[in-house]
Write a protein that holds these residues in place. Structure first.
Motif, PDB file in Angstrom:
ATOM      1  N   UNK D  52       0.822  -1.213   0.000  1.00  0.00           N
ATOM      2  CA  UNK D  52       0.000   0.000   0.000  1.00  0.00           C
ATOM      3  C   UNK D  52       0.858   1.266   0.000  1.00  0.00           C
ATOM      4  N   UNK D  53       1.941   1.221   0.754  1.00  0.00           N
ATOM      5  CA  UNK D  53       2.869   2.350   0.842  1.00  0.00           C
ATOM      6  C   UNK D  53       2.167   3.690   1.120  1.00  0.00           C
ATOM      7  N   UNK D 144       8.322  -6.663   4.070  1.00  0.00           N
ATOM      8  CA  UNK D 144       8.370  -5.250   3.681  1.00  0.00           C
ATOM      9  C   UNK D 144       8.551  -4.389   4.934  1.00  0.00           C
ATOM     10  N   UNK D 145       7.778  -4.709   5.966  1.00  0.00           N
ATOM     11  CA  UNK D 145       7.837  -3.942   7.212  1.00  0.00           C
ATOM     12  C   UNK D 145       9.258  -3.912   7.775  1.00  0.00           C
ATOM     13  N   UNK D 146       9.879  -5.061   7.859  1.00  0.00           N
ATOM     14  CA  UNK D 146      11.227  -5.120   8.437  1.00  0.00           C
ATOM     15  C   UNK D 146      12.233  -4.412   7.531  1.00  0.00           C
ATOM     16  N   UNK D 147      12.029  -4.541   6.238  1.00  0.00           N
ATOM     17  CA  UNK D 147      12.902  -3.882   5.279  1.00  0.00           C
ATOM     18  C   UNK D 147      12.793  -2.357   5.408  1.00  0.00           C
ATOM     19  N   UNK D 148      11.586  -1.861   5.579  1.00  0.00           N
ATOM     20  CA  UNK D 148      11.372  -0.416   5.758  1.00  0.00           C
ATOM     21  C   UNK D 148      12.075   0.064   7.033  1.00  0.00           C
ATOM     22  N   UNK D 180       5.793   2.539   9.353  1.00  0.00           N
ATOM     23  CA  UNK D 180       6.280   1.537   8.405  1.00  0.00           C
ATOM     24  C   UNK D 180       5.317   0.338   8.321  1.00  0.00           C
ATOM     25  N   UNK D 181       4.690   0.017   9.447  1.00  0.00           N
ATOM     26  CA  UNK D 181       3.737  -1.084   9.470  1.00  0.00           C
ATOM     27  C   UNK D 181       2.555  -0.766   8.559  1.00  0.00           C
ATOM     28  N   UNK D 182       2.077   0.451   8.680  1.00  0.00           N
ATOM     29  CA  UNK D 182       0.947   0.921   7.882  1.00  0.00           C
ATOM     30  C   UNK D 182       1.309   0.916   6.391  1.00  0.00           C
ATOM     31  N   UNK D 183       2.529   1.383   6.073  1.00  0.00           N
ATOM     32  CA  UNK D 183       2.984   1.401   4.678  1.00  0.00           C
ATOM     33  C   UNK D 183       3.076  -0.015   4.100  1.00  0.00           C
TER      34      UNK D 183
END
Lengths: 295, 295, 295, 295
Positions: D52-53, D144-148, D180-183
């Motif tokens: 979603x980013x 994705x979350x951890x990467x962000x 970041x979780x939301x993204x």
């Protein structure tokens, strides 16, 4: 001279961005002159400890230059900044490369070098200072240190921005811990004057005859202090005093007199540039009367 | 030394922002040293005229200081800029007050002072220079002057922006005419070295014994040159040479050696900062071998 | 509605950057609604002339689009600026390309296009406006025009800066003359509402059936007004009113209602963003009660 | 339409600032249209999940508006930024107040509101999205979350800078975790189209008849998306499409069509502004053919 400065106390304001500094009594002042031939003259509260703050940037810089050599100058520039000492704008423009090592961003890069190249950088910093002062009782003030940590959001912003550009190697919290610890070092005017004699003496510390840094690097540090050491008053200081110098928000100013010695002065109230009102006056008057201006 | 610099010609580029400068032959160089005791040493094309360009800012500044006194410093600051020499951004931030009198904006304010306080400022400027060099044959190069006028849009932008802040009194075209005329002055290395001896001698011109400016103002000019004279390479120059200096895109650099004399060097190709590659090398080497660094 | 706005007069301040505008009586207001089917409703001083000022940018833009076609967008961008309407900083960053054609820098580029493509651009502008309003008596107010010329230093700075980047073709004084002349046009609310109906009607002026600009360009103008027409209050206006609109420091605001018509309102006192306090209120209330928001 | 877009894949570049996004296969595309009367049309990989980013900023904003009311607008502005989406410069100028809630800084302030007002803000965000989509299987992509989190240094810089201005209440790491979780929420085109119907329907979600936010706030969100939703291409998008919209570097774009419905499109390769090349083309073509432009 100290007596004449009395009326100046009120024209400045003690640093209050952290509670630990805001508590310092304003009406204090000291001056010390250390010469290359080993003499030490002082007046006022010259053995009263204060917070080293930005002046610690000099010691960190010398340590980093010694470790990293000229590679350091790929990570930090050596030009005056023409910006407030904690500006984030310029850092953005110049892609994470600070203008020089005595603005906060530059000193944080230097702290990163120390953290990355010493197994215990905080101890190494204190050891370096103890060697330069020839005194064992040099410590960081824990209350100041913790206070800095708690109010260090802008410095954290600078550090993370540089990390996003790849110019911070270690973890940011660790780098800031070193930086704030170094800033929190307690020192007095006499110790400070003696500790920096090597910069007036081509890199050689007179009392120990140790080559602290190369002659070339001593010149480089003096050059940087000369264009950038007094925040956004560096140009005015160059005119009024004409010596390489560095100030800290703890209220101290140190001026290097090449081939002669070091002058330090201290008094907590600061002008709007973050420089001690009384310390500036004391150093200016001494430089004037002794004809020390390089120009 | 001149012979050793041969390979450097190609690493620089002759100024080409105006056609009149772009035509100068690149492979030329000269150096001159004038001392307070009246001696003059030179080598290379030391009597070959070049365009004074930004170095003219020193003479204009001294004239304006003499006329306006400390009032001048309400219209121009004395701090390093940390920005390209012709930056308009900082001028906007600081509401039309240039950082110092040797960036373009500051020199345009100085030109405005001269235009407003002399009935014929262009002539007054030449007269001043003739007096300092003790030579009658100092003129502005008309071709350069007209070329500057034609390509002066950015300087016009700086001037109109300052006028919108109320920091230009005369009409902008008249101010720019003076400024470009002053920049277009033709001079050679020997003349330039001699002309600025007063800055190394507390304001007194040795050959005439004239007090050109106060001792205090001579210090001030040296201080400004020391932090800001070499564009965005001022910090590096402070380290490498350690002397107050000013460069111009005509390819010349002048360095003041307090209590000793003045060194000038000239060679057209410029590095990316706008400083002559060969002139920097020549002055650095001389300063190094003669041990002239102030630090 | 006009009566309810009485208390608002005092919360704004008549534009005073030029004397000619500062003299306008503050307690005046008018509103007019022109619809595509030819009706015209108005209230208050709807036939009282005021200075068109920045609203003239719309007409200049349409003329330039018609002459230059898509080539125009290589010289001016179409993005919101997020900066004061007369900012020079962004222009420097983006190398002389203004963010959009309704900030001053963009409108000056448009003026340059008109000056360069019309033998008599000032007359052409008035002719265009006379055609759109179907009235002969549209003139520039000479007093306002001369006043603008005299106080146009910042706009001159913008123009010279863009010329230094090669984005102004004609001579700057000629471009500014056109620009200030266009800004000084006197018009009233009824005329203004009628003149812009083509933007609500896919480019076709209803009363004449003339295709003033292409449907695509009418959309483009509305899009630009929608993101950038209300200075640094464009975002707030989009929320409160939700219509493409443009304001001028003469105190007028014009809002385009696609497929419906045009609303104009006028009252001299401005808020800190340069938008008329009362005109904003009137347009907001009308849009609200008639349910005109596009969102 | 999807077939015609094939050649466009190569003109864009999949987001690569975090490894987890860089791995997404580029040659994918989908489009979905949800209408207020309950219909859902789609084509391509419309049930393929993507990240979603930045589009998550819309949901966060609605949640924060519902909790904080108008107080929110004292902490974040609603004007277009005219700057890159992650600019730190403007934040410095405007003392820690972001220009709008859909640039990163603004969305971080919104995340701070959520963290401070919900006991479990990450869960609350997912619950909100599940309610809007009427689907239970909405999750954050852990990789994705951890990467962000690992590559979030610039966002950390923004957050700490705002905290230094007092505009972040919670601890920065906690705020960034939420952000970041939301993204990192994984969603598909059909779900996304349905979830935002309330913005086209005055705040009411059609399938549940729930008043998700006030009519006024629905307008406000659309207004903000209209001036600022498409990064530094918002102005161009307003012209080409003429609808409130938001893009994310996951490759999705969502456009609100007031009184009609929502269009979503997705395809990973991005243009230099960070907007999906193919998704822009798809939405533009649909808006064109259906005559949806508000202008």
């Amino acid at each position: 001279m100290l007596a004449q400065c009395q009326p100046l106390y009120r024209s400045g304001k003690v640093a209050d961005y952290i509670p630990a500094l805001a508590q310092v009594a304003p009406q204090q002042a000291a001056v010390a002159v250390a010469t290359l031939d080993g003499r030490l003259h002082s007046a006022g509260a010259a053995q009263q400890s204060f917070s080293l703050q930005s002046i610690s940037k000099i010691f960190g810089l010398v340590m980093a230059m010694n470790r990293l050599g000229d590679e350091l100058w790929q990570r930090v520039n050596m030009e005056p900044s023409g910006q407030p000492f904690n500006s984030i704008v310029q850092l953005e423009w110049e892609q994470g490369i600070p203008r020089n090592p005595v603005i906060n961003a530059g000193a944080i890069v230097v702290a990163d070098v120390l953290v990355s190249h010493y197994s215990a950088s905080k101890t190494a910093f204190l050891t370096f200072l103890r060697r330069l002062t020839a005194e064992e009782a040099i410590y960081a003030d824990q209350q100041v240190y913790l206070s800095e940590l708690e109010h260090g959001n802008r410095n954290a912003a600078l550090a993370y921005l540089m990390k996003s550009f790849g110019n911070i190697e270690a973890e940011v919290p660790q780098v800031l811990e070193h930086y704030f610890h170094q800033c929190a070092t307690a020192i007095n005017c006499e110790q400070l004057a003696r500790s920096l004699l090597f910069l007036a003496n081509r890199g050689v510390q007179p009392h120990s005859n140790e080559q602290v840094c190369s002659r070339r690097d001593a010149h480089r540090v003096n050059a940087i202090l000369s264009t950038s050491g007094m925040y956004d008053q560096s140009g005015e200081f160059a005119f009024k005093v004409g010596l390489p110098a560095k100030s800290g928000v703890g209220g101290a100013i140190v001026a290097i007199v090449p081939q002669f010695g070091v002058i330090t002065a201290w008094s907590p109230p600061l002008n709007r540039f973050g420089n001690s009102v009384v310390a500036m006056q004391l150093i200016q008057q001494l430089a004037d009367e002794l004809g020390l201006s390089l120009f």
